[in-house]
Design an enzyme around this catalytic site. Structure first.
Site, PDB file in Angstrom:
ATOM      1  N   HIS A  57       0.842  -1.208   0.000  1.00  0.00           N
ATOM      2  CA  HIS A  57       0.000   0.000   0.000  1.00  0.00           C
ATOM      3  C   HIS A  57       0.876   1.256   0.000  1.00  0.00           C
ATOM      4  O   HIS A  57       0.600   2.217  -0.718  1.00  0.00           O
ATOM      5  CB  HIS A  57      -0.867   0.040   1.265  1.00  0.00           C
ATOM      6  CG  HIS A  57      -1.921  -1.023   1.358  1.00  0.00           C
ATOM      7  ND1 HIS A  57      -2.102  -1.802   2.474  1.00  0.00           N
ATOM      8  CD2 HIS A  57      -2.866  -1.425   0.468  1.00  0.00           C
ATOM      9  CE1 HIS A  57      -3.112  -2.629   2.277  1.00  0.00           C
ATOM     10  NE2 HIS A  57      -3.587  -2.433   1.068  1.00  0.00           N
TER      11      HIS A  57
ATOM     12  N   LYS B  47     -18.612  -5.395   9.222  1.00  0.00           N
ATOM     13  CA  LYS B  47     -17.445  -6.278   9.207  1.00  0.00           C
ATOM     14  C   LYS B  47     -16.761  -6.290  10.568  1.00  0.00           C
ATOM     15  O   LYS B  47     -17.044  -5.487  11.432  1.00  0.00           O
ATOM     16  CB  LYS B  47     -16.469  -5.802   8.135  1.00  0.00           C
ATOM     17  CG  LYS B  47     -17.100  -5.655   6.775  1.00  0.00           C
ATOM     18  CD  LYS B  47     -17.087  -6.939   6.015  1.00  0.00           C
ATOM     19  CE  LYS B  47     -17.770  -6.780   4.669  1.00  0.00           C
ATOM     20  NZ  LYS B  47     -17.376  -7.765   3.724  1.00  0.00           N
TER      21      LYS B  47
ATOM     22  N   ARG C 143      -1.746  -5.931  -8.634  1.00  0.00           N
ATOM     23  CA  ARG C 143      -0.577  -6.756  -8.329  1.00  0.00           C
ATOM     24  C   ARG C 143      -0.326  -7.819  -9.376  1.00  0.00           C
ATOM     25  O   ARG C 143       0.801  -8.154  -9.701  1.00  0.00           O
ATOM     26  CB  ARG C 143      -0.752  -7.432  -6.969  1.00  0.00           C
ATOM     27  CG  ARG C 143      -0.763  -6.471  -5.820  1.00  0.00           C
ATOM     28  CD  ARG C 143      -1.299  -7.126  -4.600  1.00  0.00           C
ATOM     29  NE  ARG C 143      -2.658  -7.581  -4.806  1.00  0.00           N
ATOM     30  CZ  ARG C 143      -3.441  -8.092  -3.877  1.00  0.00           C
ATOM     31  NH1 ARG C 143      -2.966  -8.244  -2.658  1.00  0.00           N
ATOM     32  NH2 ARG C 143      -4.671  -8.465  -4.140  1.00  0.00           N
TER      33      ARG C 143
ATOM     34  N   SER D 295      -3.183  -7.790   2.705  1.00  0.00           N
ATOM     35  CA  SER D 295      -3.526  -7.674   4.131  1.00  0.00           C
ATOM     36  C   SER D 295      -3.984  -9.024   4.661  1.00  0.00           C
ATOM     37  O   SER D 295      -3.699  -9.389   5.803  1.00  0.00           O
ATOM     38  CB  SER D 295      -4.641  -6.640   4.322  1.00  0.00           C
ATOM     39  OG  SER D 295      -4.218  -5.378   3.905  1.00  0.00           O
TER      40      SER D 295
END
Ligand code: PNS
Length: 223
Positions: free
Chosen positions: A26, A50, A99, A137
């Site tokens: 990030h 969440k 990515r 993550s």
């Protein structure tokens, strides 16, 4: 699309994400964005449904610390549609990191949906340093929850906080955490770092990763 060139004049870019937690991948994208655009807003999605590892305030503080030497970067949180949030900030660019090819399909759909919702906005994809092309993550949380080291993959401050949080949640931290290794019982995923329900984004079926081992990690990935 209006007649205005979306990339003429000072450009405010929004770099949205869950950032639970911030990784060096990030940071790489934030740095690239800060070199390209006059102003970058790192925008953390608030999703009360969440169960993230870190609070919004913790994530904000960690990102601010990591970006402290970049004067044109600021950190905010948002709820609701990204397209509306970007409009409220007069942002003309959404930055997303790409990515690998596996990221593409979901990002493509999201970019086109966002364009439909806010035609003034362009999504710009940036490739992180190849050293971070496998980093997410979700993987960071999984490794930490099993007592592995994430040194060099996240800033030291992030590492300290997530290791502490994993301890607080009673996760097995292996020898480094001074606890015996044990994996949460099947069905006890809610107690695991990165358990389903964490602030992760849903991927389309074609992008789903293999199911994680029992009690570990998520079935959905995040940046
Ligand atoms: O870090 P992530 O999980 O890849 O970030 C995903 C994020 C926050 C960019 C995405 O879930 C999002 O924009 N959510 C806001 C709600 C929204 O606008 N949904 C429609 C997207 S097309």
């Amino acid at each position: 699309m209006s007649g205005r060139d979306p990339l003429s004049g000072p450009v405010v870019a929004v770099y949205p994400g869950t950032f639970d937690p911030l990784t060096n991948g990030h940071i790489d994208i934030i740095e690239r964005g800060s070199r390209l655009f006059e102003s970058v807003i790192v925008a953390i999605l608030e999703n009360p449904d969440k169960n993230p590892l870190l609070t919004i305030a913790e994530r904000k503080a960690l990102i601010e610390r990591a970006a402290s030497r970049l004067p044109n970067v600021r950190v905010e949180s948002f709820a609701g549609l990204l397209a509306d949030y970007a409009r409220s900030r007069r942002a003309r660019v959404i930055v997303r990191g790409l990515r690998a090819v596996s990221d593409f399909e979901y990002e493509f759909q999201m970019a086109l949906m966002n364009r439909r919702l806010n035609p003034e906005m362009e999504t710009v994809f940036m490739m992180p340093n190849v050293a971070y092309s496998y980093l997410s993550s979700r993987l960071v949380k999984e490794v930490v929850s099993l007592g592995g080291s994430v040194r060099g993959l996240v800033p030291p401050a992030v590492e300290r906080v997530i290791v502490r949080r994993a301890r607080e949640r009673g996760l097995s931290l292996g020898p480094a955490g001074g606890r015996p290794m044990s994996v949460a019982a099947p069905g006890a995923e809610g107690s695991a770092v990165g358990a389903p329900g964490g602030a992760e984004r849903a991927r389309p079926a074609s992008r789903k990763r293999p199911a994680p081992r029992k009690g570990v990690g998520k079935k959905r990935g995040s940046r």
